[in-house]
Design an enzyme around this catalytic site. Structure first.
Site, PDB file in Angstrom:
ATOM      1  N   GLY A  84       0.814  -1.362  -0.081  1.00  0.00           N
ATOM      2  CA  GLY A  84       0.074  -0.174  -0.007  1.00  0.00           C
ATOM      3  C   GLY A  84       0.797   0.914  -0.085  1.00  0.00           C
ATOM      4  O   GLY A  84      -0.026   2.325   0.038  1.00  0.00           O
ATOM      5  N   ARG A  94       3.259  -1.233  -5.988  1.00  0.00           N
ATOM      6  CA  ARG A  94       3.241  -0.110  -6.827  1.00  0.00           C
ATOM      7  C   ARG A  94       4.047   0.627  -6.481  1.00  0.00           C
ATOM      8  O   ARG A  94       4.460   1.430  -7.035  1.00  0.00           O
ATOM      9  CB  ARG A  94       1.704   1.047  -5.832  1.00  0.00           C
ATOM     10  CG  ARG A  94       1.624   2.503  -6.481  1.00  0.00           C
ATOM     11  CD  ARG A  94       0.881   3.059  -5.775  1.00  0.00           C
ATOM     12  NE  ARG A  94      -0.249   2.833  -5.008  1.00  0.00           N
ATOM     13  CZ  ARG A  94      -1.573   2.358  -6.432  1.00  0.00           C
ATOM     14  NH1 ARG A  94      -1.858   2.719  -6.973  1.00  0.00           N
ATOM     15  NH2 ARG A  94      -2.543   2.061  -5.781  1.00  0.00           N
ATOM     16  N   CYS A 152     -13.666   3.628 -29.014  1.00  0.00           N
ATOM     17  CA  CYS A 152     -14.276   4.289 -29.012  1.00  0.00           C
ATOM     18  C   CYS A 152     -15.286   4.580 -28.127  1.00  0.00           C
ATOM     19  O   CYS A 152     -16.218   3.834 -27.345  1.00  0.00           O
ATOM     20  CB  CYS A 152     -15.670   3.637 -30.280  1.00  0.00           C
ATOM     21  SG  CYS A 152     -14.275   3.626 -31.594  1.00  0.00           S
ATOM     22  N   GLU A 153     -15.097   5.240 -26.736  1.00  0.00           N
ATOM     23  CA  GLU A 153     -15.910   5.382 -25.942  1.00  0.00           C
ATOM     24  C   GLU A 153     -15.400   6.619 -25.140  1.00  0.00           C
ATOM     25  O   GLU A 153     -14.091   7.475 -25.394  1.00  0.00           O
ATOM     26  CB  GLU A 153     -14.583   4.335 -24.599  1.00  0.00           C
ATOM     27  CG  GLU A 153     -15.410   3.363 -24.644  1.00  0.00           C
ATOM     28  CD  GLU A 153     -16.842   2.876 -24.271  1.00  0.00           C
ATOM     29  OE1 GLU A 153     -17.393   4.174 -23.518  1.00  0.00           O
ATOM     30  OE2 GLU A 153     -17.734   2.180 -24.336  1.00  0.00           O
TER      31      GLU A 153
END
Ligand code: PLP
Length: 434
Positions: A250, A295, A363-364
Site C-alpha cells: 500500500g 505499486r 470508441c468510448e
C-alpha cells in the site's frame, strides 16, 4: 528546477525528455508507440531499499512483491534476483512466476475467490502458502490438502476496520469489504478456531492489507496494534502463538508534483520499532513480519510514451489532444479518476499554455487519460506525449478493447534498453479465435 520532473529518473536535454538518462523521443522512434518504458535500475534500487529495511528488524522480515502491479517473466526474475518473495492472486500470475523460475516456496497466493482448480494448481506447483480470505476457501483448502495427503500452510486475512484515508475504490481494510475475515464481526475469531481444528491446515499467522497509495506510516502502525491485540487474545483463548504477521502493501508513489516524497526506509524503521514495542508489551515472541509492496516497487519506474494523432480545439469549450493508446493501456483515470503528470516529451523547452484533455483512441467518451493538462500550444500530430508513474497497474490492467494490440515493455538498464515484453501483433489478437 522544473517541477514537472516529479521523479529522480526524469530529466531534460534541450527540448527532449529523458527517462533513466535516456532520450524518450529516440526510444519512441526505436521501439514505436504506444510504449511502456520501465527503469530497471530504479526497480532494483527500490527492492534493495525494502529488503535492507526489513532485514534490520529484530527478527529479519520478508518483502513480497505484489505481482498484480506488473506481472511478466522478467519482472519475476528481477524480484527473485533481488531476494524478494512474491504475491500472486491467480493461477496465471502463479504460472508466470513458475515459468520465470521463481522459487515457489516464496510465492504466496492471495485472492478473495480462489477456485478449487486454482488451489490444486498452486499446490501442485509447490506454492509457499495461501492467504485464506473466507470460510469457503478454508474448507476447500482443507479438503484438497487432505485429498493430496499434505498439510498446507496458511495465513488468515483479517479486516481490521481501518479507513486508510485514500480513495474508497482502493480501501480494502474497512468493515464493508469483500476481503478477509472481519475482526469486529467475530468472523476472524471463528476462522482461527476452524483453522486450528483442521488437520490438514497449518496456521502460520495473520495478514491484513488496509489500502493503497498510503503515505503515512500510521496506517501500518495502527493495523499492527490491532492485530497484536487480536493475537494476544487468541493466544490466551486457544494457546496459539502466531509465527508470521503480514502487514500487506500500500505505500504510495508520486503521480503529481504536489504528492509527498515518500521515505520507505524511514517508515519501515518506524514499523520495526513499533513491532518491537508490541512484542514487549504483549510479551509475544517476535513473528516474521512481511510487507507486500506492489505499486511502490514499480510505479515510478514506469513511463508511457504515446504519439499525438490529432488536436481538436472547440472554442470556449475544450481542447482535445488524442494519443495512439488510451484506456486499453491505462484504465486508471476511467476507473477511479487517477491523477497523472503528462509531459510534452519533444517540447520540454516550450511554455505549456494550452489547457487540454488528453484522450485515447478508443470508441468510448470515457477514454480519457487525463483532463486539464497544460501542453505547449504548438502540440501537433507526430509529437510525443509521456505519462509519468505508469509502472504499476497499467500493463497488468491492459486490455484489447477495440482490438488494439497491447504495447511492449522496454526495460532501461545502465544506459541500455531491451524488450521484456514484445508488442502484440495483429495475429496475436486472433490466437484464441477458432
Ligand atoms: C494490491 C495488494 C497489494 C499491493 O498493494 P500496493 O498498493 O500496490 O502496494 C498487497 N497486498 C494485497 C493483499 C493486495 O491486494
Amino acid at each position: 528546477m522544473d517541477e514537472r520532473l516529479i521523479a529522480e529518473n526524469l530529466g531534460r536535454s534541450g527540448s527532449h525528455l529523458l527517462f533513466a538518462g535516456q532520450d524518450v523521443p529516440a526510444l519512441a522512434v526505436q521501439y514505436g508507440t504506444p510504449l511502456y518504458l520501465m527503469d530497471e535500475d530504479c526497480i532494483r534500487a527500490r527492492c534493495r531499499t525494502y529488503r535492507s529495511a526489513v532485514e534490520a528488524f529484530a527478527r529479519p522480515g520478508r518483502i513480497l512483491y505484489a505481482s498484480k502491479a506488473a506481472a511478466f517473466l522478467q519482472m519475476f526474475r528481477i524480484a527473485a534476483e533481488e531476494g524478494l518473495s512474491a504475491d500472486v492472486v491467480s493461477a496465471g500470475e502463479l504460472y508466470t512466476a513458475y515459468k520465470a523460475g521463481f522459487p515457489m516456496e516464496n510465492v504466496w497466493f492471495h485472492s478473495s475467490n480462489k477456485t478449487d482448480e486454482d488451489i490444486a494448481f498452486a499446490m501442485e506447483h509447490g506454492v509457499g502458502l495461501f492467504i485464506v480470505d473466507n470460510f469457503e476457501e478454508l474448507e476447500a483448502i482443507e479438503r484438497i490438502a487432505s485429498e493430496r495427503g499434505t498439510r498446507q500452510r496458511i495465513l488468515l486475512r483479517l479486516t481490521p476496520g481501518i479507513d486508510p484515508h485514500t480513495f474508497d475504490a482502493v480501501a480494502t481494510g474497512k468493515v464493508d469489504s469483500k476481503f478477509g475475515f472481519g475482526m469486529e464481526t467475530g468472523a476472524a475469531d471463528q476462522a482461527v478456531r476452524r483453522a486450528l481444528a483442521a488437520p490438514h491446515l497449518l496456521l502460520g499467522g495473520f495478514h491484513c492489507h488496509v489500502g493503497s497509495q498510503v503515505f503515512d506510516s500510521d496506517v501500518f502502525l495502527r493495523s499492527a496494534s490491532i492485530l497484536f491485540a487480536f493475537m494476544a487474545k487468541v493466544r490466551s483463548q486457544y494457546g496459539y502463538t502466531a509465527d508470521q504477521l503480514d502487514l500487506g502493501g500500500g505505500y504510495g508513489v508520486r503521480y503529481l508534483a504536489g504528492d509527498p516524497i515518500p521515505d520507505y526506509a524511514a517508515s519501515i524503521r518506524e514499523i520495526g520499532a513499533h513491532i518491537d514495542a508490541l512484542c514487549q508489551g504483549f510479551d509475544y515472541p517476535a513473528p516474521e513480519i512481511s510487507l507486500e509492496p506492489g505499486r511502490s516497487i514499480v510505479g515510478d519506474a514506469g513511463l508511457t510514451v504515446y504519439t499525438v494523432g490529432m488536436v481538436k480545439r472547440i472554442p470556449n469549450v475544450r481542447n482535445y489532444v488524442s494519443v495512439d493508446g488510451g484506456m486499453t493501456d491505462n484504465i486508471r483515470y476511467a476507473l477511479y479518476g487517477a491523477p497523472y503528470t503528462v509531459l510534452p516529451a519533444n517540447r520540454m523547452d516550450e511554455a505549456s499554455e494550452m489547457l487540454c484533455t488528453v484522450v485515447g483512441r478508443c470508441c468510448e467518451s470515457g477514454d480519457v487519460i487525463q483532463p486539464d493538462v497544460m501542453l505547449p500550444d504548438s502540440t501537433c500530430r507526430g509529437d510525443r506525449i509521456a505519462v509519468c508513474t505508469t509502472g504499476a497497474y497499467h500493463y497488468s490492467m491492459a486490455s484489447n478493447y477495440n482490438r488494439l494490440p497491447r504495447p511492449p515493455i522496454v526495460m532501461l538498464r545502465g544506459g541500455t534498453s531491451y524488450v521484456a515484453v514484445r508488442r502484440e501483433s495483429l495475429d496475436d489478437l486472433l490466437q484464441c479465435d477458432q
